[in-house]
Write an enzyme that holds these catalytic residues in place. Structure first.
Site, PDB file in Angstrom:
ATOM      1  CE  LYS A  80      -4.469  -1.565   1.619  1.00 35.91           C
ATOM      2  NZ  LYS A  80      -5.626  -1.329   2.477  1.00 35.91           N
ATOM      3  CE  LYS A 120      -9.590 -13.697  -4.716  1.00 36.55           C
ATOM      4  NZ  LYS A 120      -8.979 -13.649  -3.368  1.00 36.55           N
ATOM      5  CE  LYS A 178     -12.564  -2.534  -4.018  1.00 38.46           C
ATOM      6  NZ  LYS A 178     -11.935  -3.399  -3.034  1.00 38.46           N
TER       7      LYS A 178
END
Ligand code: TRP
Length: 335
Positions: free
Chosen positions: A117, A199, A202
């Protein structure tokens, strides 16, 4: 009641940072309802965790409530599960601070999620992003769960939680239950419709079907689903060779309960052109009640408020008991 007290506790947090999709549903949430028969289950919307990355306030508020509504619509009964919003139980922040002081800089530096991140948000590498695992440890240790159902990506944070709990217990006696990550046995692993080797996620909206999506949009995505460039145009389960068709078969099997053999014989002599819309229709039908129920719940603000208030009350009772014990152990004066 006595029976309730002996049941093992399970707890998990969900970041309200995106809309739920078919992969979340078939791979995880669908199986959660049944867990409440065996365990005392706590699920919370981890809103405090989401702000380690900048959020739009109105979106965060909407998604927190929508996510709660969707979980209920997927079968998580608020009478049988404790559903709450993290920021409503201030003990999370309070124990979070304490545990910050028992979590080492070196340990936090090794967290792969922090590394990922901070590489992704270079302009906002804030202290919260770094110390996030101490808050997560607090989330968990407040409730004495035996198990923490999480995805593979959270295993490292769960292990750090164990280390912190053991460290604390070694100094102060048996305060925390040392929990174990509970990574579900291969639940349906649903792949992207547009790229069946990764996978469903979103971040790839064309390959991803959201639970609240309109039927016509769902149908369009299935009709465009990438099937395999083999020449046989035949519905056959072979994940390595035919990942696209096999993924569609997995989805079809999950929503209809049919076996792969049944599906193969159902579509014998009928190509992908017939199979893809059939899967789309089955998904539309499976999601219809969830969508309708979610929308009904989202519109019923009073009901939702009832759920999260009583959830916070119940969670708060347990959390404050744990925090009081911790404060006493470390030498804070009782108020
Ligand atoms: N960190 C988890 C995630 O990103 C969410 C989370 C926060 C969590 N607190 C938790 C999960 C406690 C399990 C238990 O998905």
């Amino acid at each position: 009641m006595e029976n309730m007290e002996k049941r093992k506790v399970m707890l998990s947090g969900i970041q309200p940072s995106g809309d739920l999709h078919l992969g979340n549903y078939l791979g995880a949430v669908k199986n959660w309802a049944a867990r409440a028969e065996e365990f005392d289950c706590y699920y919370f919307m981890a809103d405090m965790h989401t702000i380690t990355v900048r959020q739009t306030p109105a979106d965060l508020r909407r998604r927190t409530l929508e996510q709660l509504a969707q979980y209920i619509a997927c079968g998580l009964d608020p009478e049988k599960n404790t559903l709450f919003i993290q920021s409503h139980v201030p003990e999370h922040a309070q124990l979070g601070w304490v545990l910050n002081c028992y979590t080492m800089f070196g340990e936090l530096s090794r967290m792969t999620q922090f590394k990922d991140k901070s590489a992704k948000h270079k302009d906002n590498i804030n202290g919260g992003l770094f110390t996030y695992p101490a808050l997560m440890a607090a989330d968990i240790l407040l409730y004495h769960p035996e198990y923490i159902p999480v995805g593979e990506d959270q295993k490292q944070h769960c292990e750090l939680t164990r280390d912190v709990a053991i460290r604390f217990n070694n100094i102060y006696g048996n305060v925390f239950t040392v929990p174990e990550p509970y990574i579900p046995k291969v639940g349906a692993r649903i792949m992207s419709l547009s790229n069946p080797t990764s996978k469903m996620s979103k971040s790839d909206p064309n390959g991803c079907v959201f639970l609240l999506e309109k039927p016509e949009d769902i149908m369009r995505k299935f009709k465009r689903a990438v099937t395999d460039s083999d020449t046989e145009n035949c519905v056959r389960y072979a994940p390595a060779e035919k990942p696209g068709v096999s993924n569609l078969m997995g989805i079809y099997s999950s929503v209809t309960g049919k076996s792969y053999a049944d599906i193969e014989s159902e579509f014998v002599g009928r190509g992908y052109g017939e199979f893809k819309p059939a899967v789309g229709e089955a998904v539309v039908e499976a999601l219809r009640p969830i969508r309708e129920e979610s929308q009904r719940i989202i519109a019923d603000k009073a009901y939702l408020q009832d759920v999260y208030r009583s959830g916070a009350e119940k969670a708060g009772r347990i959390a404050s008991r744990t925090l009081r014990k911790v404060y006493k152990k470390i030498g804070f004066v009782e108020r």
